[in-house]
Design an enzyme around this catalytic site. Structure first.
Site, PDB file in Angstrom:
ATOM      1  N   HIS A   5       6.723   1.424  -3.072  1.00 57.11           N
ATOM      2  CA  HIS A   5       8.152   1.508  -2.770  1.00 57.11           C
ATOM      3  C   HIS A   5       8.295   1.911  -1.307  1.00 57.11           C
ATOM      4  O   HIS A   5       7.280   2.093  -0.600  1.00 57.11           O
ATOM      5  CB  HIS A   5       8.841   2.497  -3.714  1.00 57.11           C
ATOM      6  CG  HIS A   5       8.162   3.836  -3.798  1.00 57.11           C
ATOM      7  ND1 HIS A   5       8.052   4.679  -2.711  1.00 57.11           N
ATOM      8  CD2 HIS A   5       7.510   4.454  -4.823  1.00 57.11           C
ATOM      9  CE1 HIS A   5       7.403   5.765  -3.068  1.00 57.11           C
ATOM     10  NE2 HIS A   5       7.043   5.652  -4.337  1.00 57.11           N
ATOM     11  N   GLY A  45      -0.499   2.106  -6.000  1.00 52.06           N
ATOM     12  CA  GLY A  45       0.192   0.830  -6.126  1.00 52.06           C
ATOM     13  C   GLY A  45       1.619   0.973  -6.601  1.00 52.06           C
ATOM     14  O   GLY A  45       2.191   2.065  -6.612  1.00 52.06           O
ATOM     15  N   HIS A  68       6.015   4.627   0.122  1.00 49.70           N
ATOM     16  CA  HIS A  68       4.662   4.195   0.500  1.00 49.70           C
ATOM     17  C   HIS A  68       4.698   3.389   1.812  1.00 49.70           C
ATOM     18  O   HIS A  68       3.837   3.551   2.670  1.00 49.70           O
ATOM     19  CB  HIS A  68       4.067   3.266  -0.562  1.00 49.70           C
ATOM     20  CG  HIS A  68       3.846   3.899  -1.894  1.00 49.70           C
ATOM     21  ND1 HIS A  68       4.536   3.521  -3.014  1.00 49.70           N
ATOM     22  CD2 HIS A  68       2.984   4.859  -2.295  1.00 49.70           C
ATOM     23  CE1 HIS A  68       4.120   4.217  -4.057  1.00 49.70           C
ATOM     24  NE2 HIS A  68       3.183   5.048  -3.654  1.00 49.70           N
TER      25      HIS A  68
END
Ligand code: PAF
Length: 282
Positions: free
Chosen positions: A34, A31, A37
């Site tokens: 940014h 999680g 990802h």
């Protein structure tokens, strides 16, 4: 976009996807997403009909003295970003859903995990291999996408997939940097303004080291790594390691080495950052 909190619901979705003949890609994350990802989601979409993003801050890969409790979290923002990037589902379980209190089965890669980050984080890769194996069994993807930012992790996952015969294609996506060349990481959020500037020494010094190695040859690697260490220390970085190894085996390079992985880890304040660069010798 669907959001699943339980293993059962996620497995039901996976079963339905398989029955419908859909190709599924998994992007495992902790999680606080940014652009790095999000680039994994984009790549995953190119390789599958449905992309599942897992968002789980995995407690078993953090040692007791590490940043599990303060690891940044923002589920609402992550959810919006996944939706915008076209993910089909998010799997975001609680730790109690993923781990039985008396879990005694672990997945442990015993060679690559002892190098680089494994020296100062001895339980880290056992936690990573275990949670990624669980995610593979829960989501049952055809493809899974990991980032080159965590080069050692990507190598270990590939090895685990080979050794345990997971029928999953592993894709390693390029490392993403900000406009100043700082490698994107959820942990960059911890850095104050001065530390953000100081941390640019990581990319600057490994880029320079790459040029030096290519011009003077692998015999000079030890002295070049020392220069990188000195540079990082000049900018208040506390070096964990600077190493340049064979990118496949993580052993010392030899004349047979085709590609090098130059990897660094250093703390700026209390924030541990990693960065790396590949050096093609062919
Ligand atoms: O790279 C990460 O964010 C984590 O190590 C992973 C692969 C999601 C496992 O918890």
């Amino acid at each position: 976009m669907e959001i699943f909190r339980t293993v059962q619901d996620m497995q039901n979705f996976a079963t339905a996807a398989i029955r419908a003949g859909k190709k599924v890609a998994l992007v495992p994350t902790m999680g606080f997403l940014h652009e790095g990802h999000l680039s994994l989601i984009d790549i995953a979409r190119e390789h599958a009909d449905l992309v599942v993003v897992s968002i789980f801050v995995n407690p078993t890969q953090f040692a007791p003295n590490e940043d599990l409790d303060k690891y940044p979290r923002d589920f609402q923002r992550d959810k919006d970003l996944c939706e915008l990037r076209g993910a089909a589902a998010i799997f975001a379980p609680e730790a109690s859903e993923m781990y039985a209190e008396n879990q005694t089965t672990w997945v442990y890669e015993e060679k690559l995990s002892t190098k680089l980050c494994g020296k100062s984080r001895p339980i880290h890769f056992r936690g990573v291999c275990t949670v990624v194996s669980k995610l593979f069994n829960i989501v049952r993807p055809d493809v899974a996408v990991f980032g080159q930012k965590d080069a050692q992790q990507a190598l270990i996952i590939r090895r685990m997939v080979r050794d345990l015969n997971f029928p999953i294609e592993i894709i390693v996506a390029p490392l993403v940097r900000d406009k100043n060349n700082l490698a994107l990481s959820s942990r960059n959020k911890y850095l104050d303004e001065n530390q953000q500037k100081d941390a640019l020494v990581l990319s600057r010094s490994i880029f320079a080291a790459k040029e030096a190695i290519l011009s003077v040859g692998i015999g000079e690697i030890p002295s070049i790594c020392e220069v990188v260490k000195t540079e990082i220390a000049k900018f208040h970085g506390i070096v964990d390691y600077v190493e340049c190894l064979d990118s496949e085996t993580l052993e010392e390079p030899t004349e047979a080495t085709k590609e090098l992985l130059l990897a660094v880890a250093a703390k700026f304040g209390t924030t541990r950052l990693i960065d790396n660069i590949l050096i093609n010798l062919e």
